[in-house]
Design a protein around this motif. Structure first.
Motif, PDB file in Angstrom:
ATOM      1  N   SER A  33      30.253  24.899  53.135  1.00  0.00           N
ATOM      2  CA  SER A  33      29.344  23.781  53.357  1.00  0.00           C
ATOM      3  C   SER A  33      27.933  24.266  53.675  1.00  0.00           C
ATOM      4  CB  SER A  33      29.859  22.886  54.477  1.00  0.00           C
ATOM      5  OG  SER A  33      29.958  23.617  55.675  1.00  0.00           O
ATOM      6  N   VAL A  34      27.782  25.376  54.375  1.00  0.00           N
ATOM      7  CA  VAL A  34      26.463  25.934  54.676  1.00  0.00           C
ATOM      8  C   VAL A  34      25.801  26.402  53.388  1.00  0.00           C
ATOM      9  CG1 VAL A  34      25.248  27.791  55.860  1.00  0.00           C
ATOM     10  CG2 VAL A  34      27.088  26.581  57.012  1.00  0.00           C
ATOM     11  N   ASP A  35      26.569  27.052  52.524  1.00  0.00           N
ATOM     12  CA  ASP A  35      26.028  27.502  51.248  1.00  0.00           C
ATOM     13  C   ASP A  35      25.620  26.327  50.381  1.00  0.00           C
ATOM     14  OD1 ASP A  35      26.324  30.212  51.814  1.00  0.00           O
ATOM     15  OD2 ASP A  35      28.395  30.210  51.108  1.00  0.00           O
ATOM     16  N   MET A  36      26.401  25.279  50.371  1.00  0.00           N
ATOM     17  CA  MET A  36      26.065  24.103  49.573  1.00  0.00           C
ATOM     18  C   MET A  36      24.765  23.470  50.071  1.00  0.00           C
ATOM     19  SD  MET A  36      28.276  23.778  47.188  1.00  0.00           S
ATOM     20  CE  MET A  36      28.460  22.094  46.677  1.00  0.00           C
ATOM     21  N   LYS A  37      24.602  23.375  51.382  1.00  0.00           N
ATOM     22  CA  LYS A  37      23.376  22.805  51.949  1.00  0.00           C
ATOM     23  C   LYS A  37      22.173  23.644  51.555  1.00  0.00           C
ATOM     24  CE  LYS A  37      21.195  21.786  56.386  1.00  0.00           C
ATOM     25  NZ  LYS A  37      20.204  22.842  56.485  1.00  0.00           N
ATOM     26  N   ASN A  38      22.302  24.962  51.635  1.00  0.00           N
ATOM     27  CA  ASN A  38      21.198  25.840  51.255  1.00  0.00           C
ATOM     28  C   ASN A  38      20.883  25.728  49.774  1.00  0.00           C
ATOM     29  OD1 ASN A  38      20.897  26.774  53.847  1.00  0.00           O
ATOM     30  ND2 ASN A  38      22.231  28.530  53.548  1.00  0.00           N
ATOM     31  N   ASN A  39      21.895  25.565  48.928  1.00  0.00           N
ATOM     32  CA  ASN A  39      21.647  25.415  47.500  1.00  0.00           C
ATOM     33  C   ASN A  39      20.934  24.109  47.194  1.00  0.00           C
ATOM     34  OD1 ASN A  39      22.724  27.850  46.796  1.00  0.00           O
ATOM     35  ND2 ASN A  39      24.738  27.034  46.307  1.00  0.00           N
ATOM     36  N   VAL A  40      21.282  23.036  47.888  1.00  0.00           N
ATOM     37  CA  VAL A  40      20.596  21.762  47.688  1.00  0.00           C
ATOM     38  C   VAL A  40      19.140  21.888  48.102  1.00  0.00           C
ATOM     39  CG1 VAL A  40      20.478  19.373  48.486  1.00  0.00           C
ATOM     40  CG2 VAL A  40      22.678  20.373  47.848  1.00  0.00           C
ATOM     41  N   GLU A  41      18.879  22.545  49.209  1.00  0.00           N
ATOM     42  CA  GLU A  41      17.499  22.747  49.645  1.00  0.00           C
ATOM     43  C   GLU A  41      16.731  23.607  48.640  1.00  0.00           C
ATOM     44  OE1 GLU A  41      17.690  24.360  53.553  1.00  0.00           O
ATOM     45  OE2 GLU A  41      18.323  22.470  54.462  1.00  0.00           O
ATOM     46  N   ALA A  42      17.362  24.606  48.085  1.00  0.00           N
ATOM     47  CA  ALA A  42      16.708  25.453  47.094  1.00  0.00           C
ATOM     48  C   ALA A  42      16.383  24.651  45.840  1.00  0.00           C
ATOM     49  CB  ALA A  42      17.596  26.645  46.750  1.00  0.00           C
ATOM     50  N   LEU A  43      17.257  23.762  45.454  1.00  0.00           N
ATOM     51  CA  LEU A  43      16.987  22.914  44.294  1.00  0.00           C
ATOM     52  C   LEU A  43      15.815  21.975  44.570  1.00  0.00           C
ATOM     53  CD1 LEU A  43      20.576  21.984  43.155  1.00  0.00           C
ATOM     54  CD2 LEU A  43      18.934  23.355  41.913  1.00  0.00           C
ATOM     55  N   ALA A  44      15.749  21.411  45.763  1.00  0.00           N
ATOM     56  CA  ALA A  44      14.670  20.490  46.103  1.00  0.00           C
ATOM     57  C   ALA A  44      13.324  21.213  46.131  1.00  0.00           C
ATOM     58  CB  ALA A  44      14.941  19.840  47.452  1.00  0.00           C
ATOM     59  N   ASP A  45      13.296  22.470  46.554  1.00  0.00           N
ATOM     60  CA  ASP A  45      12.046  23.237  46.579  1.00  0.00           C
ATOM     61  C   ASP A  45      11.517  23.505  45.180  1.00  0.00           C
ATOM     62  OD1 ASP A  45      12.973  25.351  49.392  1.00  0.00           O
ATOM     63  OD2 ASP A  45      12.095  23.349  49.307  1.00  0.00           O
ATOM     64  N   CYS A  54      20.579  27.494  42.058  1.00  0.00           N
ATOM     65  CA  CYS A  54      21.242  28.660  42.627  1.00  0.00           C
ATOM     66  C   CYS A  54      22.696  28.279  42.867  1.00  0.00           C
ATOM     67  CB  CYS A  54      20.572  29.070  43.932  1.00  0.00           C
ATOM     68  SG  CYS A  54      18.849  29.516  43.715  1.00  0.00           S
ATOM     69  N   LEU A  55      23.604  29.004  42.215  1.00  0.00           N
ATOM     70  CA  LEU A  55      25.007  28.614  42.231  1.00  0.00           C
ATOM     71  C   LEU A  55      25.898  29.682  42.829  1.00  0.00           C
ATOM     72  CD1 LEU A  55      25.145  27.212  38.598  1.00  0.00           C
ATOM     73  CD2 LEU A  55      24.856  25.910  40.700  1.00  0.00           C
ATOM     74  N   TYR A  56      26.834  29.282  43.642  1.00  0.00           N
ATOM     75  CA  TYR A  56      27.924  30.078  44.202  1.00  0.00           C
ATOM     76  C   TYR A  56      27.425  31.230  45.084  1.00  0.00           C
ATOM     77  CZ  TYR A  56      30.253  27.641  40.424  1.00  0.00           C
ATOM     78  OH  TYR A  56      30.699  26.685  39.563  1.00  0.00           O
ATOM     79  N   PRO A  57      28.080  31.468  46.153  1.00  0.00           N
ATOM     80  CA  PRO A  57      27.724  32.595  47.019  1.00  0.00           C
ATOM     81  C   PRO A  57      27.865  33.915  46.266  1.00  0.00           C
ATOM     82  CG  PRO A  57      29.326  31.155  48.088  1.00  0.00           C
ATOM     83  CD  PRO A  57      29.193  30.685  46.689  1.00  0.00           C
ATOM     84  N   GLY A  58      26.909  34.816  46.469  1.00  0.00           N
ATOM     85  CA  GLY A  58      26.955  36.096  45.768  1.00  0.00           C
ATOM     86  C   GLY A  58      25.992  37.093  46.370  1.00  0.00           C
ATOM     87  N   THR A  59      25.354  37.902  45.499  1.00  0.00           N
ATOM     88  CA  THR A  59      24.498  38.994  45.970  1.00  0.00           C
ATOM     89  C   THR A  59      23.063  38.911  45.459  1.00  0.00           C
ATOM     90  OG1 THR A  59      25.199  40.358  44.107  1.00  0.00           O
ATOM     91  CG2 THR A  59      26.450  40.579  46.165  1.00  0.00           C
TER      92      THR A  59
END
Length: 80
Positions: A33-45, A54-59
């Motif tokens: 859920s933390v990763d999903m929230k960060n991805n939504v914020e990245a999309l909004a920026d 930015c999709l799926y936790p990774g490196t």
């Protein structure tokens, strides 16, 4: 009867090993859920002339936010 006990014992050992490997690789990972929230914020920026997903936790570092590490970065521009 002896073969059944050996089979059940080996099945139990494999289950324990699988559980140990799963716990080993999941230690230190953030909840999804933390990763999903960060991805939504990245999309909004990225809204404006294009978008970045930015999709799926990774490196790989997500553009615009150095704290987020993702597996895939997809960028599109809306220019003609």
């Amino acid at each position: 009867m002896k073969k059944a006990r050996i089979f059940l014992a080996s099945l139990f050992v494999m289950a324990i090993i699988g559980l140990a490997v799963n716990i080993h690789f999941s230690v230190g990972q953030k909840p999804q859920s933390v990763d999903m929230k960060n991805n939504v914020e990245a999309l909004a920026d990225g809204e404006g002339s294009g978008s970045t997903m930015c999709l799926y936790p990774g490196t790989v570092a997500c553009p615009g936010d150095t704290d987020i590490k993702v597996r895939y970065v997809i960028s599109r521009t809306l220019e003609k």
